[in-house]
Design a protein around this motif. Structure first.
Motif, PDB file in Angstrom:
ATOM      1  N   GLN A 181       0.868  -1.188   0.000  1.00 13.31           N
ATOM      2  CA  GLN A 181       0.000   0.000   0.000  1.00 13.31           C
ATOM      3  C   GLN A 181       0.904   1.238   0.000  1.00 13.31           C
ATOM      4  OE1 GLN A 181      -3.789   0.842   1.045  1.00 13.31           O
ATOM      5  NE2 GLN A 181      -2.764   2.505  -0.021  1.00 13.31           N
ATOM      6  N   MET A 182       0.654   2.157  -0.912  1.00 13.51           N
ATOM      7  CA  MET A 182       1.482   3.356  -0.983  1.00 13.51           C
ATOM      8  C   MET A 182       0.843   4.499  -0.173  1.00 13.51           C
ATOM      9  SD  MET A 182       3.969   2.255  -2.615  1.00 13.51           S
ATOM     10  CE  MET A 182       4.981   3.532  -3.369  1.00 13.51           C
ATOM     11  N   HIS A 183       1.706   5.389   0.273  1.00  9.03           N
ATOM     12  CA  HIS A 183       1.243   6.518   1.105  1.00  9.03           C
ATOM     13  C   HIS A 183       1.727   7.830   0.495  1.00  9.03           C
ATOM     14  CE1 HIS A 183      -0.055   4.223   4.779  1.00  9.03           C
ATOM     15  NE2 HIS A 183       0.466   3.294   3.998  1.00  9.03           N
ATOM     16  N   GLN A 184       0.836   8.816   0.465  1.00  4.66           N
ATOM     17  CA  GLN A 184       1.246  10.125  -0.048  1.00  4.66           C
ATOM     18  C   GLN A 184       1.592  11.047   1.115  1.00  4.66           C
ATOM     19  OE1 GLN A 184      -1.990  11.256  -2.577  1.00  4.66           O
ATOM     20  NE2 GLN A 184      -3.396  11.711  -0.893  1.00  4.66           N
ATOM     21  N   VAL A 185       2.645  11.828   0.876  1.00  6.67           N
ATOM     22  CA  VAL A 185       3.078  12.798   1.881  1.00  6.67           C
ATOM     23  C   VAL A 185       2.581  14.170   1.436  1.00  6.67           C
ATOM     24  CG1 VAL A 185       5.043  13.857   3.052  1.00  6.67           C
ATOM     25  CG2 VAL A 185       5.107  11.423   2.455  1.00  6.67           C
ATOM     26  N   LEU A 186       1.771  14.779   2.295  1.00  5.44           N
ATOM     27  CA  LEU A 186       1.188  16.093   2.004  1.00  5.44           C
ATOM     28  C   LEU A 186       1.814  17.133   2.917  1.00  5.44           C
ATOM     29  CD1 LEU A 186      -2.155  14.404   2.232  1.00  5.44           C
ATOM     30  CD2 LEU A 186      -1.836  15.940   0.299  1.00  5.44           C
ATOM     31  N   MET A 187       2.082  18.306   2.347  1.00  8.38           N
ATOM     32  CA  MET A 187       2.499  19.410   3.176  1.00  8.38           C
ATOM     33  C   MET A 187       1.332  20.393   3.257  1.00  8.38           C
ATOM     34  SD  MET A 187       6.222  21.121   3.102  1.00  8.38           S
ATOM     35  CE  MET A 187       6.975  19.756   2.360  1.00  8.38           C
ATOM     36  N   LEU A 188       1.195  21.017   4.416  1.00 10.85           N
ATOM     37  CA  LEU A 188       0.045  21.890   4.670  1.00 10.85           C
ATOM     38  C   LEU A 188       0.474  23.351   4.715  1.00 10.85           C
ATOM     39  CD1 LEU A 188      -1.615  19.797   7.539  1.00 10.85           C
ATOM     40  CD2 LEU A 188      -1.756  19.448   5.057  1.00 10.85           C
ATOM     41  N   ASN A 189      -0.418  24.220   4.296  1.00  8.65           N
ATOM     42  CA  ASN A 189      -0.114  25.649   4.318  1.00  8.65           C
ATOM     43  C   ASN A 189      -0.217  26.205   5.738  1.00  8.65           C
ATOM     44  OD1 ASN A 189       0.497  28.162   3.127  1.00  8.65           O
ATOM     45  ND2 ASN A 189      -1.657  28.752   3.138  1.00  8.65           N
ATOM     46  N   ASP A 190       0.517  27.262   5.985  1.00 11.00           N
ATOM     47  CA  ASP A 190       0.326  28.080   7.185  1.00 11.00           C
ATOM     48  C   ASP A 190       0.721  29.500   6.812  1.00 11.00           C
ATOM     49  OD1 ASP A 190       3.172  28.816   8.106  1.00 11.00           O
ATOM     50  OD2 ASP A 190       3.337  26.659   7.834  1.00 11.00           O
ATOM     51  N   ASP A 191       0.494  30.442   7.713  1.00  7.52           N
ATOM     52  CA  ASP A 191       0.729  31.858   7.383  1.00  7.52           C
ATOM     53  C   ASP A 191       2.139  32.325   7.704  1.00  7.52           C
ATOM     54  OD1 ASP A 191      -1.865  32.083   6.510  1.00  7.52           O
ATOM     55  OD2 ASP A 191      -2.625  32.876   8.414  1.00  7.52           O
ATOM     56  N   TYR A 192       2.963  31.483   8.299  1.00  7.31           N
ATOM     57  CA  TYR A 192       4.234  31.963   8.861  1.00  7.31           C
ATOM     58  C   TYR A 192       5.498  31.387   8.223  1.00  7.31           C
ATOM     59  CZ  TYR A 192       0.813  33.377  12.318  1.00  7.31           C
ATOM     60  OH  TYR A 192      -0.277  33.934  12.923  1.00  7.31           O
ATOM     61  N   THR A 193       5.454  30.124   7.786  1.00  9.15           N
ATOM     62  CA  THR A 193       6.664  29.517   7.218  1.00  9.15           C
ATOM     63  C   THR A 193       7.042  30.241   5.923  1.00  9.15           C
ATOM     64  OG1 THR A 193       6.011  27.380   8.141  1.00  9.15           O
ATOM     65  CG2 THR A 193       7.709  27.359   6.430  1.00  9.15           C
ATOM     66  N   PRO A 194       8.297  30.685   5.795  1.00  6.93           N
ATOM     67  CA  PRO A 194       8.706  31.386   4.569  1.00  6.93           C
ATOM     68  C   PRO A 194       8.636  30.469   3.338  1.00  6.93           C
ATOM     69  CG  PRO A 194      10.315  31.713   6.329  1.00  6.93           C
ATOM     70  CD  PRO A 194       9.375  30.647   6.799  1.00  6.93           C
ATOM     71  N   MET A 195       8.209  31.052   2.223  1.00  8.11           N
ATOM     72  CA  MET A 195       8.118  30.287   0.967  1.00  8.11           C
ATOM     73  C   MET A 195       9.456  29.639   0.619  1.00  8.11           C
ATOM     74  SD  MET A 195       5.718  32.606  -1.477  1.00  8.11           S
ATOM     75  CE  MET A 195       3.970  32.805  -1.144  1.00  8.11           C
ATOM     76  N   GLU A 196      10.539  30.399   0.812  1.00  7.76           N
ATOM     77  CA  GLU A 196      11.861  29.886   0.450  1.00  7.76           C
ATOM     78  C   GLU A 196      12.205  28.639   1.267  1.00  7.76           C
ATOM     79  OE1 GLU A 196      13.894  30.441  -1.931  1.00  7.76           O
ATOM     80  OE2 GLU A 196      15.643  29.352  -1.176  1.00  7.76           O
ATOM     81  N   PHE A 197      11.851  28.636   2.538  1.00  8.52           N
ATOM     82  CA  PHE A 197      12.122  27.474   3.388  1.00  8.52           C
ATOM     83  C   PHE A 197      11.386  26.238   2.848  1.00  8.52           C
ATOM     84  CE2 PHE A 197      11.203  24.636   6.944  1.00  8.52           C
ATOM     85  CZ  PHE A 197      12.470  24.456   7.479  1.00  8.52           C
ATOM     86  N   VAL A 198      10.122  26.421   2.466  1.00  5.21           N
ATOM     87  CA  VAL A 198       9.316  25.301   1.949  1.00  5.21           C
ATOM     88  C   VAL A 198       9.930  24.763   0.653  1.00  5.21           C
ATOM     89  CG1 VAL A 198       7.031  24.595   1.146  1.00  5.21           C
ATOM     90  CG2 VAL A 198       7.232  26.214   3.046  1.00  5.21           C
ATOM     91  N   VAL A 199      10.363  25.662  -0.219  1.00  5.87           N
ATOM     92  CA  VAL A 199      10.972  25.237  -1.488  1.00  5.87           C
ATOM     93  C   VAL A 199      12.228  24.402  -1.224  1.00  5.87           C
ATOM     94  CG1 VAL A 199      12.137  26.051  -3.592  1.00  5.87           C
ATOM     95  CG2 VAL A 199      10.026  27.165  -2.822  1.00  5.87           C
ATOM     96  N   VAL A 200      13.055  24.853  -0.301  1.00  8.55           N
ATOM     97  CA  VAL A 200      14.299  24.135   0.010  1.00  8.55           C
ATOM     98  C   VAL A 200      13.988  22.756   0.622  1.00  8.55           C
ATOM     99  CG1 VAL A 200      16.360  24.156   1.481  1.00  8.55           C
ATOM    100  CG2 VAL A 200      15.703  26.215   0.210  1.00  8.55           C
TER     101      VAL A 200
END
Ligand code: TYC
Length: 95
Positions: A14-33
């Protein structure tokens, strides 16, 4: 019946998907990295995924076996914690 057991045994995991969730504080650049580093995406793909999370609230970053998906979630949450960002990440079975 032996033949049936053999058929069962070779079922793909069985495969599992990894989802990331939005928030108002984490910098976009950090998420991209983070997406580049832990989900082996190039910068352009990572940026597209980050923008989808930002706009839709969440997006799939990758699909893995259960154990690998759990490790990805741990890695993301640890990196977020170390950097003091509230970034959230979850895994769930597909289908
Ligand atoms: N919404 C965040 C911002 O505007 C960016 C962000 C994107 C945060 C994706 C989390 O999973 C995330 N800085």
């Amino acid at each position: 019946m032996v033949l049936e057991r053999r058929t069962e045994k070779v079922k793909p995991p069985q495969m599992h998907q990894v989802l990331m969730l939005n928030d108002d504080y984490t910098p976009m650049e950090f998420v991209v990295v983070v997406i580049q580093e832990f989900f082996s995406k190039d910068r352009e793909t990572a940026t597209q995924i980050m923008l989808k999370i930002h706009l839709d609230g969440k997006a799939v970053c990758g699909v893995y076996s259960k154990d690998v998906a759990a490790t990805k979630v741990d890695q993301v949450l640890e990196a977020a914690k170390q950097s003091g960002h509230p970034l959230q990440c979850v895994s769930e079975p597909i289908g």
